[in-house]
Scaffold this motif. Structure first.
Motif, PDB file in Angstrom:
ATOM      1  N   THR A 143     -13.859  14.478  32.041  1.00 43.16           N
ATOM      2  CA  THR A 143     -14.379  13.851  33.062  1.00 43.16           C
ATOM      3  C   THR A 143     -14.826  14.340  34.139  1.00 43.16           C
ATOM      4  OG1 THR A 143     -14.301  11.892  31.232  1.00 43.16           O
ATOM      5  CG2 THR A 143     -15.280  11.635  33.994  1.00 43.16           C
ATOM      6  N   GLY A 144     -14.690  14.919  35.203  1.00 47.26           N
ATOM      7  CA  GLY A 144     -14.825  15.486  36.388  1.00 47.26           C
ATOM      8  C   GLY A 144     -14.613  16.816  36.421  1.00 47.26           C
ATOM      9  N   GLU A 145     -14.544  17.678  35.275  1.00 42.28           N
ATOM     10  CA  GLU A 145     -14.052  19.183  35.603  1.00 42.28           C
ATOM     11  C   GLU A 145     -15.620  19.971  36.023  1.00 42.28           C
ATOM     12  OE1 GLU A 145     -12.019  22.551  32.700  1.00 42.28           O
ATOM     13  OE2 GLU A 145     -12.929  20.666  31.930  1.00 42.28           O
ATOM     14  N   ILE A 226      -6.198  14.308  31.669  1.00 42.70           N
ATOM     15  CA  ILE A 226      -7.463  13.619  30.611  1.00 42.70           C
ATOM     16  C   ILE A 226      -8.617  12.673  31.293  1.00 42.70           C
ATOM     17  CG2 ILE A 226      -5.971  12.672  29.338  1.00 42.70           C
ATOM     18  CD1 ILE A 226      -6.056  10.409  30.076  1.00 42.70           C
ATOM     19  N   GLU A 227      -8.412  12.933  33.219  1.00 40.36           N
ATOM     20  CA  GLU A 227      -9.274  12.672  34.293  1.00 40.36           C
ATOM     21  C   GLU A 227      -9.624  13.243  35.410  1.00 40.36           C
ATOM     22  OE1 GLU A 227     -12.430   8.193  35.365  1.00 40.36           O
ATOM     23  OE2 GLU A 227     -10.914   8.835  33.918  1.00 40.36           O
ATOM     24  N   ILE A 228     -10.742  14.034  35.971  1.00 36.75           N
ATOM     25  CA  ILE A 228     -10.507  13.718  37.800  1.00 36.75           C
ATOM     26  C   ILE A 228     -11.156  13.392  38.529  1.00 36.75           C
ATOM     27  CG2 ILE A 228     -10.410  16.027  38.933  1.00 36.75           C
ATOM     28  CD1 ILE A 228     -10.383  18.147  36.609  1.00 36.75           C
ATOM     29  N   ASN A 229     -10.772  12.956  39.343  1.00 39.81           N
ATOM     30  CA  ASN A 229     -11.374  12.008  40.454  1.00 39.81           C
ATOM     31  C   ASN A 229     -11.397  12.005  42.125  1.00 39.81           C
ATOM     32  OD1 ASN A 229     -12.353   9.913  38.583  1.00 39.81           O
ATOM     33  ND2 ASN A 229      -9.781   9.886  38.164  1.00 39.81           N
ATOM     34  N   GLY A 230     -12.815  11.982  42.740  1.00 44.80           N
ATOM     35  CA  GLY A 230     -12.670  12.018  44.047  1.00 44.80           C
ATOM     36  C   GLY A 230     -13.568  11.952  44.585  1.00 44.80           C
ATOM     37  N   ASP A 231     -14.099  12.532  46.161  1.00 47.55           N
ATOM     38  CA  ASP A 231     -15.614  12.449  46.236  1.00 47.55           C
ATOM     39  C   ASP A 231     -16.389  13.220  46.669  1.00 47.55           C
ATOM     40  OD1 ASP A 231     -14.470   8.648  46.791  1.00 47.55           O
ATOM     41  OD2 ASP A 231     -13.397   9.337  48.591  1.00 47.55           O
TER      42      ASP A 231
END
Length: 331
Positions: A143-145, A226-231
């Motif tokens: 997720t987020g890649e 397992i996950e990448i987050n940001g604005d």
């Protein structure tokens, strides 16, 4: 996936595209792929007087079409956007007289000359072939890649490292490439987190020692992102320990994926020699084991993987093609 039935062949001259000629299927040289290596090969082959076709695929331009600013390609003092560089290369190749068709090769026959390359709508023949289909970086599939690709997520530290000055970064992987990239990134980052699924590295002993002794590098063993987050850009990564299942979030400004590349050579199995990882094995310079079939760029280059080296290989392959066609002109 094939292009629309009856896709036109765009013949070109120094003034740009001519009227399409749907019947033209025989060329001196066919180049499969349209990244820096393919376009450069087209420029050199056409300039040498050969009737040259590039089958670019549906999305031409290679990996650079997904790259933002390119700072390290010579000749551009202020850098250039990756897609713009590819558009300029395409136009230059067309100006030299190269025919470019945005269609995908779905089958080839290199058993005898003239060599055959098939798309979903046409069969083309040539006296020589240059394979320039490149390679794609392996992705994590998390997720987020995709969302943050080019916005914090990168697949090339040498290309993008200088954009990440004074930030904490992550490198995913444990082989030579990953450790080399982690060490390189310490020139710019405040800290580099190496995330590896195992409890020991696969990199060479010398590279391991260099990384272990670098105070800027921190290792996260038996772990995966397992996950990448940001604005608008990446700001956080969630790590999971594969033994304890414990999760933790760390604040980072970028993540570099270094888990390998996949050369685009499925089409050429049982036609030319490939190594265990699918890279084309070169017999001599840019020659494959099949006479008259050449390769250029990331499709055989597992070491450098730069736009400038791919372009260099394209030049080399075109010069080798010229020599081959000259020596076999009467055959």
């Amino acid at each position: 996936m094939a292009a629309d039935e009856g896709a036109a062949v765009l013949e070109t001259n120094n003034d740009g595209p001519k009227i399409p000629d749907k019947k033209k299927t025989k060329f001196d040289v066919i180049i499969i792929g349209a990244g820096p290596s393919g376009y450069t090969a087209g420029i050199y082959c056409s300039r040498a007087g050969y009737d040259t076709l590039i089958l670019s695929g549906i999305l031409p331009g290679g990996q650079l079409v997904n790259t933002t600013e390119v700072e390290n390609y010579p000749g551009f003092e202020n850098g250039i956007m990756g897609p713009d560089l590819m558009i300029d290369m395409r136009k230059q190749s067309q100006r030299m007289g190269t025919t470019i068709i945005d269609d995908i090769a779905v089958d080839v026959d290199f058993r005898r000359a003239p060599y055959k390359v098939l798309t979903g709508s046409e069969e083309y023949e040539s006296r020589a072939v240059i394979i320039a289909t490149g390679a794609n970086p392996k992705k994590m599939g998390i997720t987020g890649e995709e969302e943050f690709s080019g916005k914090g997520v990168s697949y090339c530290a040498t290309c993008d490292g200088p954009f990440f000055r004074n930030l904490e970064l992550i490198v995913v992987g444990g082989g030579d490439s990953a450790i080399e990239e982690a060490t390189f990134l310490t020139k710019f980052a405040t800290r580099v987190h190496v995330v590896h699924r195992r409890d020991e590295l696969r990199a060479s002993k010398v590279m391991q020692e260099r990384a272990m002794n670098n105070e800027k590098i921190q290792f996260h063993w038996n772990s995966e992102v397992i996950e990448i987050n940001g604005d608008e850009k990446m700001q956080q990564a969630v790590l999971k320990n594969l033994k304890t299942n414990e999760e933790k979030t760390i604040k980072v400004g970028g993540l570099f994926v270094a888990i390998g590349h996949q050369p685009n050579t499925e089409l050429f199995k049982n036609q030319i020699d490939l190594d265990d990882e699918g890279y084309i094995v070169l017999k001599n310079k840019t020659h494959t084991n099949m006479e008259g079939v050449f390769a250029a760029g990331d499709v055989h280059d597992r070491s450098y993987r730069q736009a400038i080296t791919a372009a260099g290989y394209g030049c080399m392959a075109a010069i080798d093609v010229d020599k081959f066609l000259t020596e076999n002109a009467d055959k």
